[in-house]
Design a protein around this motif. Sequence first.
Motif, mmCIF file in Angstrom:
data_model
loop_
_atom_site.group_PDB
_atom_site.id
_atom_site.type_symbol
_atom_site.label_atom_id
_atom_site.label_comp_id
_atom_site.label_asym_id
_atom_site.label_seq_id
_atom_site.Cartn_x
_atom_site.Cartn_y
_atom_site.Cartn_z
ATOM 1 N N GLU A 157 -6.716 -71.333 38.457
ATOM 2 C CA GLU A 157 -7.700 -72.254 37.887
ATOM 3 C C GLU A 157 -7.518 -72.486 36.388
ATOM 4 N N SER A 158 -6.509 -71.852 35.789
ATOM 5 C CA SER A 158 -6.254 -72.049 34.351
ATOM 6 C C SER A 158 -5.178 -73.114 34.145
ATOM 7 N N ALA A 159 -5.120 -73.628 32.925
ATOM 8 C CA ALA A 159 -4.096 -74.620 32.569
ATOM 9 C C ALA A 159 -2.826 -73.908 32.105
ATOM 10 N N HIS A 160 -1.665 -74.458 32.465
ATOM 11 C CA HIS A 160 -0.380 -73.867 32.109
ATOM 12 C C HIS A 160 0.575 -74.961 31.647
ATOM 13 N N ILE A 161 1.628 -74.541 30.947
ATOM 14 C CA ILE A 161 2.600 -75.527 30.459
ATOM 15 C C ILE A 161 3.579 -75.931 31.555
ATOM 16 N N ASP A 162 3.742 -75.065 32.566
ATOM 17 C CA ASP A 162 4.552 -75.424 33.733
ATOM 18 C C ASP A 162 3.983 -74.695 34.949
ATOM 19 N N ASN A 163 4.665 -74.788 36.069
ATOM 20 C CA ASN A 163 4.131 -74.214 37.302
ATOM 21 C C ASN A 163 4.670 -72.825 37.622
ATOM 22 N N MET A 164 5.441 -72.235 36.724
ATOM 23 C CA MET A 164 6.090 -70.972 37.022
ATOM 24 C C MET A 164 5.106 -69.824 37.184
ATOM 25 N N LYS A 165 4.090 -69.768 36.353
ATOM 26 C CA LYS A 165 3.139 -68.661 36.428
ATOM 27 C C LYS A 165 2.382 -68.694 37.753
ATOM 28 N N VAL A 166 2.024 -69.878 38.193
ATOM 29 C CA VAL A 166 1.307 -70.013 39.461
ATOM 30 C C VAL A 166 2.207 -69.620 40.631
ATOM 31 N N LEU A 167 3.446 -70.103 40.622
ATOM 32 C CA LEU A 167 4.360 -69.796 41.719
ATOM 33 C C LEU A 167 4.691 -68.307 41.769
ATOM 34 N N ARG A 168 4.890 -67.696 40.589
ATOM 35 C CA ARG A 168 5.187 -66.257 40.570
ATOM 36 C C ARG A 168 4.004 -65.447 41.085
ATOM 37 N N ALA A 169 2.788 -65.943 40.852
ATOM 38 C CA ALA A 169 1.605 -65.232 41.345
ATOM 39 C C ALA A 169 1.494 -65.312 42.861
ATOM 40 N N MET A 170 2.161 -66.286 43.466
ATOM 41 C CA MET A 170 2.072 -66.470 44.912
ATOM 42 C C MET A 170 3.095 -65.654 45.681
ATOM 43 N N PHE A 171 4.132 -65.193 44.984
ATOM 44 C CA PHE A 171 5.214 -64.511 45.687
ATOM 45 C C PHE A 171 5.477 -63.145 45.083
ATOM 46 N N ARG A 172 5.902 -62.226 45.939
ATOM 47 C CA ARG A 172 6.340 -60.905 45.493
ATOM 48 C C ARG A 172 7.826 -60.986 45.178
ATOM 49 N N SER A 173 8.145 -61.216 43.951
ATOM 50 C CA SER A 173 9.566 -61.304 43.595
ATOM 51 C C SER A 173 9.759 -60.840 42.165
ATOM 52 N N LYS A 174 10.918 -60.257 41.910
ATOM 53 C CA LYS A 174 11.278 -59.816 40.574
ATOM 54 C C LYS A 174 12.146 -60.877 39.918
ATOM 55 N N GLU A 175 12.401 -60.664 38.647
ATOM 56 C CA GLU A 175 13.141 -61.662 37.881
ATOM 57 C C GLU A 175 14.512 -61.946 38.481
ATOM 58 N N ASP A 176 15.165 -60.914 39.007
ATOM 59 C CA ASP A 176 16.533 -61.087 39.490
ATOM 60 C C ASP A 176 16.583 -61.455 40.978
ATOM 61 N N GLN A 177 15.431 -61.674 41.611
ATOM 62 C CA GLN A 177 15.415 -62.010 43.029
ATOM 63 C C GLN A 177 15.442 -63.520 43.246
ATOM 64 N N ARG A 178 15.863 -63.908 44.446
ATOM 65 C CA ARG A 178 15.878 -65.316 44.842
ATOM 66 C C ARG A 178 14.973 -65.451 46.074
ATOM 67 N N PRO A 179 13.680 -65.653 45.872
ATOM 68 C CA PRO A 179 12.733 -65.624 46.994
ATOM 69 C C PRO A 179 12.688 -66.912 47.814
ATOM 70 N N LEU A 180 13.394 -67.957 47.354
ATOM 71 C CA LEU A 180 13.366 -69.231 48.073
ATOM 72 C C LEU A 180 14.615 -69.400 48.929
ATOM 73 N N TYR A 181 14.433 -70.090 50.043
ATOM 74 C CA TYR A 181 15.563 -70.406 50.908
ATOM 75 C C TYR A 181 15.658 -71.925 51.031
ATOM 76 N N ASP A 182 16.796 -72.488 50.641
ATOM 77 C CA ASP A 182 17.031 -73.923 50.721
ATOM 78 C C ASP A 182 17.524 -74.249 52.126
ATOM 79 N N GLY A 183 16.701 -74.926 52.909
ATOM 80 C CA GLY A 183 17.038 -75.202 54.297
ATOM 81 C C GLY A 183 18.148 -76.212 54.474
#
Length: 798
Positions: A397-423
């Motif tokens: 519900e807060s304002a951000h300069i980009d969407n990274m903080k919101v997306l990181r809050a949705m997933f359990r992933s570390k900086e060096d991980q690749r949590p997305l799969y390109d179909g």
Amino acid sequence: MERREFVPASRAGLPRITEKPAASASAAAPKPAAGGLMQYAPDPIAKHVDEPDHNPSTPKLVPAAAAPAASVGGVPTRGQTLRRDRDRHFFSSDDNALSKQIVATHAPDFEDLDARPVLAIVEDILHLAKPLHGTQTQLHKDPLEDRALHQPSLYHHDEKLHSTHSDERLYRDPEHESDIVKLLAYPINKISCEIICKCSGGGESHSVTMELLKSLSSYAWDAKVVITFAAFAINYGEFWLVEHLHTKDPLAKNIAALKDLPDLMTNAGELQKKFEAVLGLLNAALKVSHCIIEFKELPPLYISRESPEITAATAHIPTAVYWIIRSLLVCSSTLLSLIGTGAEYLSSTAESWEILSLTHKLQVIMEHLQTQLRLCKGLVEKKKEEDAYVTFVRIIESAHIDNMKVLRAMFRSKEDQRPLYDGTRKINERLEALRLKYVLLLISDLDLPHEELNVLHMIYNQQAMRHEYEVLWFPIVDPISSSQGQLQDSVFYDLRNNHMPWYSVDHHSLVEPVAIRYIRDVWKFVHTPMLVVLDPQGKPSNLDALPMMWIWGSTAFPFTKARESALWSESTWNIDLLADAIDPRIPDWIREQKVICLYGGEDIDWIRKFTLTARSVARDLKVDMEMLYVGKRNPRDKVRRCHEIIDREKLSHVFSVADYYDYVWYFWVRLWSMWNSKRHIGMTVDSDRIMQEIMDVLTFDSSDQGWAVFSRGNYEITKGNGEKLLPVLDNYQDWAYQVDHPDKFVTVLDEQLRGLHPEHHCNRLILPGHAGYIPERVVCSECGKTMDKYVMYRCCTD
């Protein structure tokens, strides 16, 4: 002739010379009880042990250690090693009285001391010191022995001794652990010496336990246990180190000789039982020790030390510490009892009984502590979840300069991980691939309707603005048992790999539980798939974009309410809006300004008669007409059979036979999406013509009759139900003269349909229970009267 016999000092005090007549040289002298333990009648666990004896002639079970033991020169005999009194007073007496004695010894100065590093070393020693190592008998074998030598802190739970989880050790600070070990080295060695002295000196077990508690009064309860355990482990490890090396190392051989240890190979059978019992007791003590430490490690941020749950549990910890220390003293005495026995080792039933009794005692304590610990951990986890949820809500519900903080809050992933799969490219990607893009979250469980998935796939492949937004599948999967988890994973990977060309989470377990909770509680996800739009700053701009996607496809980008209103302001009721590109032939028919007839229903007799009549009328009036069957909402087997018959008999055009279900579903879901979209921007049936037309078609479909819509290209359009259509078309000769040009066919047909008013009619509108919006007032499209409202429960097996 007289013979001299040397008696070892460990069995008779100081060396002495005894003289025996030669004739009686073979007569064996009575042997002392091993370890000075109680000697029992044949029933070693006689239930009369603490009952009063009313028969003076009945022999009592008297501990051998209770009788005065002989000593020479003040040196205790082996029978005077720790007199492990089995008086059941300490097993069944008033726990409150015992607890008060124990607590009276407690004056801690090191409450914050971390004892885990020392306990880890203790575990390593217990695992590496293999009892009776190398014997040929059926003994316990550690399948991880080799690995233990290299990773001594990593063990499975099904091994002989309880051990910590590996990840608890892997992330600890080695320097901190080293400092803790150095800090406790002196008290550990001091207690180790005390244990040897007190056990060898014939102390009574309760008194010795209390003395050790007084020696450790300045330490916290968990530290008392760990220090005592470490002190025992030193003696235990040294004992087995000598036993393991005495056959190949001269130093160990000499030490073993001075200790006059029994031949373990010769006594393997008896000793196996003894050490299995000892290992069982050590295992129980180790589990309770871990339990005590885990209580201390509960984060005070989430659970107060004064909370009723903590208070109820910690009240039993002093008693648990007492019984752990007392058990370790029994184990120490068992080892000491082997010194000086040589080849004359004798096992004791009383000794085994006491070990088993203590094991049972600790198991009972452990069960109680673990129950309380689970309760406390549950409260901690609940508080953590609440805090994590509050944090997640604040981020969303807060304002951000980009969407990274919101997306990181949705997933359990570390900086060096690749949590997305390109179909599409079949590779993993970082979250940064979605930075500053519109992200369309496709939220669903694993029961995703294939027709919905196929149509979305088709729209995704047609999108013209793919560089500006990305679709991301966000699976909502509840954790289940491991056996069902394999099936769950199989379904997930099939969907991810074979049906989704867009981005997906690499595994459903990477979705944060707080995100799932938020989606259910705030976005109201239950089971029906949702398409939530996150703008480039991560702010949700549309919580239900699927209707816009079904109606306009990528043209609806960026799927905002403003864009929705703008699209509706540009729309009119025509065949383009009604059918769009559900079939690739429709745009061509529109361009050629043909008369397009879309019809539905599931009465094949009516369908045959209608299509043959309509085609005959169009042929006579020189009208270029194309007909397409669109089935019925919620198509079942009847619609499938109608579709097959129409295709086989060439009654009209139909959707692709292989994908007919997807196209029929798409036609009706678009219509229903229009209804919801109009409602979303504040329109009503009374004030909006498009909603009126949609309601009429939905009413036609809710009846048992057929229906049809006629349109000339994208211009004039009319519609009617089966009750009107066939009479009007059957009597086309009455109005054919008005169709002096094919372009007038639809206009004249509309006039005829509007002018026909059957004497009786029965129209009904069926709206799905999950519609979300049920209008309070619906007007009949035939007579204009307000329709009656009912609640219908339906079960149709077709």
